[in-house]
Structures are given as structure tokens and as C-alpha cells.
Design a protein around this motif. Structure first.
Motif, short mmCIF file in Angstrom:
data_model
loop_
_atom_site.label_atom_id
_atom_site.label_comp_id
_atom_site.label_asym_id
_atom_site.label_seq_id
_atom_site.Cartn_x
_atom_site.Cartn_y
_atom_site.Cartn_z
N GLY A 142 21.77 -7.30 27.83
CA GLY A 142 22.97 -8.02 28.00
C GLY A 142 23.65 -8.51 26.62
O GLY A 142 24.77 -8.16 26.27
N PRO A 143 23.02 -9.12 25.86
CA PRO A 143 23.40 -9.49 24.59
C PRO A 143 24.03 -8.65 23.66
O PRO A 143 24.81 -8.90 22.73
N ALA A 144 23.58 -7.13 23.95
CA ALA A 144 24.42 -6.12 23.11
C ALA A 144 25.70 -6.29 23.28
O ALA A 144 26.66 -6.16 22.50
N VAL A 165 16.74 -11.76 23.34
CA VAL A 165 17.26 -10.58 23.71
C VAL A 165 15.79 -9.57 24.05
O VAL A 165 14.84 -10.05 23.60
N PHE A 166 16.09 -8.60 24.84
CA PHE A 166 15.03 -7.64 24.92
C PHE A 166 14.50 -7.24 23.53
O PHE A 166 15.10 -6.74 22.45
N THR A 167 13.22 -7.32 23.20
CA THR A 167 12.70 -7.22 22.06
C THR A 167 12.25 -5.92 21.48
O THR A 167 12.32 -5.14 22.39
N VAL A 184 18.53 -3.65 19.97
CA VAL A 184 19.47 -4.80 20.05
C VAL A 184 19.24 -5.97 19.20
O VAL A 184 19.98 -6.57 18.82
N GLU A 185 17.80 -6.28 19.24
CA GLU A 185 17.40 -7.32 18.47
C GLU A 185 17.79 -7.22 16.86
O GLU A 185 18.22 -8.32 16.40
N ASP A 186 17.67 -6.18 16.48
CA ASP A 186 17.60 -5.88 14.88
C ASP A 186 19.01 -6.03 14.63
O ASP A 186 19.48 -6.61 13.61
N LYS A 189 20.27 -9.52 14.68
CA LYS A 189 19.78 -10.31 13.23
C LYS A 189 20.67 -9.83 12.20
O LYS A 189 21.14 -10.69 11.61
N GLU A 190 20.92 -8.72 12.18
CA GLU A 190 21.86 -8.10 11.17
C GLU A 190 23.06 -9.00 10.79
O GLU A 190 23.85 -9.03 10.00
N LYS A 191 23.79 -9.08 12.05
CA LYS A 191 25.01 -9.80 12.32
C LYS A 191 25.14 -11.03 12.20
O LYS A 191 26.13 -11.79 12.08
N GLY A 192 23.95 -11.98 11.94
CA GLY A 192 23.68 -13.14 11.66
C GLY A 192 23.09 -14.18 12.92
O GLY A 192 23.17 -15.38 12.79
#
Length: 233
Positions: A142-144, A165-167, A184-186, A189-192
Motif C-alpha cells: 500500500g505505501p506504493a 513497507v514490504f521489504t 517499493v522499498e527502494d 528511500k530514493e524519494k526521501g
């Protein structure tokens, strides 16, 4: 009691890294457990999808080996059947007035990776909800959906926020594996975002103010309980 908007993916497939189509949708346990927990606490839950499409359950999530046994799989099917009228006529995400809701909850499944992550209507709702300090609670994939919330300059609304988030580990070893189109995890992180993950396949809930996130299907009930707690504060 609170009014809760449950945003569910309308996607039924995900384009994989190799270009093939992977059947998907929402994960049964996540929608069922969160919906039931919130409703049993006396809250009103309205389901919304992009375009008002009836969401598709990921059939894998209804298999006994995925659901935690035949009894749980049957209970998920029965609950989904009991709310089929709601699932068949969800709100149209574009028509949702975020001021009418006290919380936004987003269960996963791989569907959000196909549509919610770039849905401008969801982005508008999340930005408004966050600006008003309302509870926002995505979990598993969902955090996507959080990625949809960017301002006119492209700044991510949830940059600098703590979440889970799902790792990558869970994706590679129990999700769609190396053929996953993106992790999604990556990207978070890239977005801050500040991602705080726990052990694979164990419940992990991270709360940062009004933002409540869960790591995996096992976190579904604990996310819903944390939402209930946050609503009562």
C-alpha cells in the motif's frame, strides 16, 4: 465514530521486468482484516478505487498456503462475499472529497504498484489529508500509493517521514522475486522516506505522527488497531 476511506487498487495485473503480465489485485487478508477490525470498532469504511472499478482479489491470497490454512482462506472468502455490494460499487477516487474523511487506509497486494503509485487523484487526497493532519495508513505494498503525492515542483509529500513497507527481502523470497519490475522499498528511500523495516514476515508497524504504516500482511490487524488508537487521540 470516524469515517474512513479505504483506497484499493483497481488493477488486475502487473507488468513484470521481462514484460510479461502477472495476475494481481488486492491481498485478501489485508483488506479483510483491516476492514473488519475498523468496522467492528464502530467506524464507517467507504471503499474507493480508480475509476470506481470493482477491485480484483489476488487469487493467490485465497490459497490455503497463503492465507494461513483452509479455515482462514474460507473466512476471507466469506467476508469478501458479505461486503460484495460495497466492492462492486466503490466510490470513484476522482470524486472523493478528502475533507469528508478522518483517515485514509490503503491495503496492498501488488495492485498499487500498477496504478495507485501514480494516481493523481490519490495524490490530491493524500496531500490534503496530510495537510489536515488526518490519519494516513498504507501497509504492505500500500505505501506504493504514497508515491502519488507530489507537489507541482515534484517534491514528495512524505519525504523525511518514517515508515515501513514490504521489504526487498520479502519481495525476493516470497513475493514476485527477481522479476519484480521495481521495489517499493527502494523507490520510497530514493524519494526521501526513512524506511524502518523489521524481520521478514513478522508484524511491524511504524507510526510517525498521523502516518501509520505496516510492513506486510501479518501487520494488517496491528495497523488497523493503531489507526483506531490514532483516531481516538
Amino acid at each position: 465514530m470516524a469515517n474512513i476511506l479505504m483506497v484499493v487498487s483497481g488493477a488486475d495485473s502487473l507488468t513484470m521486468r521481462d514484460g510479461t503480465q502477472h495476475p494481481t489485485g488486492y491481498w485478501a487478508e489485508e483488506l479483510v482484516v483491516s476492514h473488519q477490525t475498523l468496522r467492528d470498532a464502530g467506524h464507517t469504511v467507504h471503499i474507493a478505487t480508480p475509476g470506481g472499478a470493482k477491485p480484483t482479489v489476488d487469487e493467490v491470497s485465497l490459497a490455503p498456503e497463503s492465507a494461513g490454512g483452509q479455515d482462514r482462506a474460507d473466512s476471507f472468502r466469506n467476508y469478501l462475499a458479505s461486503i460484495d455490494a460495497e466492492l462492486s460499487a466503490p466510490l470513484v477516487l476522482a470524486d472523493v472529497d478528502p475533507s469528508a474523511y478522518d483517515a485514509v487506509v490503503m491495503p496492498g497486494g501488488h495492485g498499487p504498484m500498477a496504478d495507485l503509485y501514480q494516481d493523481a487523484d490519490l495524490g490530491r487526497i493524500l496531500a490534503a489529508a496530510d495537510g489536515a493532519g488526518k490519519v494516513i495508513a498504507p501497509f504492505c505494498h500500500g505505501p506504493a500509493g504514497l508515491l502519488s503525492a507530489v507537489d507541482d515542483d515534484g517534491k514528495f509529500t512524505f519525504a523525511g517521514r518514517r515508515l515501513t513497507v514490504f521489504t526487498n527481502e520479502e519481495e525476493l523470497n516470497g513475493g514476485t522475486g527477481p522479476n519484480t519490475p521495481w521495489f517499493v522499498e527502494d523507490v520510497l528511500k530514493e524519494k526521501g522516506a526513512i524506511v524502518e523495516n523489521g524481520a521478514a514476515w513478522g508484524s511491524n508497524v511504524v507510526r510517525d505522527g498521523n502516518l501509520v504504516t505496516g510492513q506486510n500482511p501479518q501487520s494488517s490487524e496491528d495497523v488497523a488497531k493503531e489507526v483506531i488508537k490514532a483516531l481516538g487521540e
